[in-house]
Design a protein around this motif. Structure first.
Motif, short mmCIF file in Angstrom:
data_model
loop_
_atom_site.label_atom_id
_atom_site.label_comp_id
_atom_site.label_asym_id
_atom_site.label_seq_id
_atom_site.Cartn_x
_atom_site.Cartn_y
_atom_site.Cartn_z
N VAL A 128 -13.76 -8.92 15.81
CA VAL A 128 -14.04 -7.59 15.25
C VAL A 128 -15.47 -7.13 15.56
N GLY A 129 -16.13 -7.84 16.47
CA GLY A 129 -17.44 -7.41 16.94
C GLY A 129 -18.58 -7.56 15.97
N ARG A 130 -18.55 -8.63 15.14
CA ARG A 130 -19.63 -8.84 14.18
C ARG A 130 -20.82 -9.52 14.85
N ALA A 131 -21.45 -8.83 15.78
CA ALA A 131 -22.59 -9.38 16.50
C ALA A 131 -23.81 -9.56 15.60
N ASP A 132 -23.77 -8.95 14.38
CA ASP A 132 -24.89 -9.12 13.45
C ASP A 132 -24.93 -10.51 12.85
N LYS A 133 -23.83 -11.26 12.98
CA LYS A 133 -23.79 -12.63 12.47
C LYS A 133 -24.24 -13.59 13.57
N PRO A 134 -25.14 -14.52 13.26
CA PRO A 134 -25.69 -15.41 14.30
C PRO A 134 -24.64 -16.19 15.08
N VAL A 135 -23.60 -16.67 14.40
CA VAL A 135 -22.58 -17.46 15.10
C VAL A 135 -21.76 -16.55 16.01
N ALA A 136 -21.26 -15.45 15.48
CA ALA A 136 -20.46 -14.53 16.28
C ALA A 136 -21.29 -13.88 17.38
N GLY A 137 -22.59 -13.70 17.16
CA GLY A 137 -23.46 -13.09 18.16
C GLY A 137 -23.94 -14.05 19.22
N GLY A 138 -23.63 -15.34 19.09
CA GLY A 138 -24.00 -16.31 20.11
C GLY A 138 -25.34 -16.99 19.91
N ALA A 139 -26.04 -16.68 18.82
CA ALA A 139 -27.34 -17.30 18.57
C ALA A 139 -27.20 -18.71 18.02
N LEU A 140 -26.00 -19.05 17.55
CA LEU A 140 -25.76 -20.34 16.91
C LEU A 140 -24.32 -20.74 17.19
N THR A 141 -24.10 -21.99 17.60
CA THR A 141 -22.73 -22.43 17.87
C THR A 141 -22.02 -22.78 16.56
N PRO A 142 -20.70 -22.58 16.50
CA PRO A 142 -19.96 -22.96 15.29
C PRO A 142 -20.11 -24.45 14.97
N GLN A 143 -20.18 -25.28 16.03
CA GLN A 143 -20.29 -26.72 15.81
C GLN A 143 -21.60 -27.08 15.12
N ARG A 144 -22.68 -26.44 15.56
CA ARG A 144 -23.98 -26.74 14.95
C ARG A 144 -24.04 -26.22 13.52
N ALA A 145 -23.50 -25.02 13.31
CA ALA A 145 -23.49 -24.46 11.95
C ALA A 145 -22.70 -25.37 11.01
N LEU A 146 -21.56 -25.88 11.49
CA LEU A 146 -20.73 -26.73 10.65
C LEU A 146 -21.41 -28.07 10.38
N ALA A 147 -22.10 -28.60 11.38
CA ALA A 147 -22.81 -29.87 11.20
C ALA A 147 -23.90 -29.75 10.14
N VAL A 148 -24.66 -28.67 10.18
CA VAL A 148 -25.71 -28.46 9.19
C VAL A 148 -25.09 -28.20 7.81
N ALA A 149 -23.95 -27.53 7.79
CA ALA A 149 -23.26 -27.27 6.53
C ALA A 149 -22.85 -28.58 5.86
N VAL A 150 -22.29 -29.50 6.65
CA VAL A 150 -21.89 -30.80 6.10
C VAL A 150 -23.10 -31.57 5.60
#
Length: 275
Positions: A73-95
């Motif tokens: 849906v084009g949420r480029a304002d979000k770091p993960v969707a915008g490519g500034a942060l990978t989902p894998q890294r975000a999930l690792a830090v979340a855990v």
């Protein structure tokens, strides 16, 4: 050719993916409840930092799990969707943040550890799929209903918060869910998310949220015995909630209705802390 925009630093991208607004509000509320409960400074610091870490985990897991939907849906304002942060890294830090949150809760007693773990598990369950079901509101009722007990369970002589405080917390959580989702109804429908607010519709969700806030305010007023400050906050909550319902019924809910509902929710939180 124009240069591609520079990616934000990793720390900035991680912070942006934590949903900073809600993270800071919930953390500040834990601080206010801890002070109102009379926690000594060392216990208060542990409580606030553990809540902060838990909220960081919830926000990061949300963006990591929703990455594909947000990109669609084009949420480029979000770091993960915008490519500034990978989902894998975000999930690792979340855990890692969940581990930190539970570890910091441990010195405050097994009661807080259990309550915090249940609240976080509930929030992660919402992110992982419950948001797309008719019971999407349940994690908010459970997690926010437990939240007032975080401070009282952190005392040297731990106990659950009074039922009226838990009811107010649950009402606050319901309002946050019902109102926050209203802003993203179209994007959610486009990506297959159909939680309770999507099934109710924007107007019914806002009216239900405002009515729930009034119920929570009544519970606090009666349970706490009122008092001048409590009564003043109660009046403010009811006034804003009724105005919200009237506006939502008069025209399709817009930004003003969302802001009014959030104001009523914040006043309910203030009423809870003050009493």
């Amino acid at each position: 050719m124009p240069e591609a925009p520079a990616k934000p630093p990793l720390i900035g991208a991680l912070w942006g993916a934590t949903h900073p607004g809600p993270t800071l509000v919930v953390t500040a509320l834990s601080l206010a409840l801890g002070i109102a409960t009379g926690l000594e400074p060392s216990r208060l610091v542990l409580l606030v930092v553990s809540v902060f870490a838990g909220q960081v985990s919830v926000g990061l897991s949300n963006d990591a799990i929703d990455a594909a939907r947000d990109i669609a849906v084009g949420r480029a304002d979000k770091p993960v969707a915008g490519g500034a942060l990978t989902p894998q890294r975000a999930l690792a830090v979340a855990v890692a943040s969940v581990v930190v949150a539970v570890a910091l809760s441990a010195p405050l007693g097994p009661g807080l550890v259990a309550a915090h773990a249940v609240a976080l598990a509930s929030a992660w369950a919402y992110n992982a799929g419950l948001k797309s079901t008719p019971v999407s509101i349940v994690p908010f009722l459970l997690s926010f209903g437990l939240f007032p007990s975080f401070a009282t369970l952190s005392l040297p002589d731990p106990a659950f918060a009074p039922v009226w405080a838990s009811l107010a917390g649950a009402a606050l959580g319901a309002a946050v869910h019902l109102t926050n989702v209203v802003r993203d109804l179209d994007d959610d429908r486009a990506t297959g998310v159909r939680g309770l607010p999507h099934r109710l519709g924007a107007r019914a969700s806002v009216v239900l949220a405002a009515a729930g806030i009034v119920v929570g305010a009544v519970a606090v007023l009666i349970g706490s015995g009122g008092g001048l400050v409590g009564t003043l906050f109660f009046g403010a909550v009811v006034l804003v909630a009724v105005a919200t319902m009237a506006l939502a019924l008069a025209r399709p809910p817009g930004r003003a209705v969302f802001q009014l509902t959030m104001l009523a929710a914040l006043l309910l939180a203030a009423q809870l802390v003050a009493t």
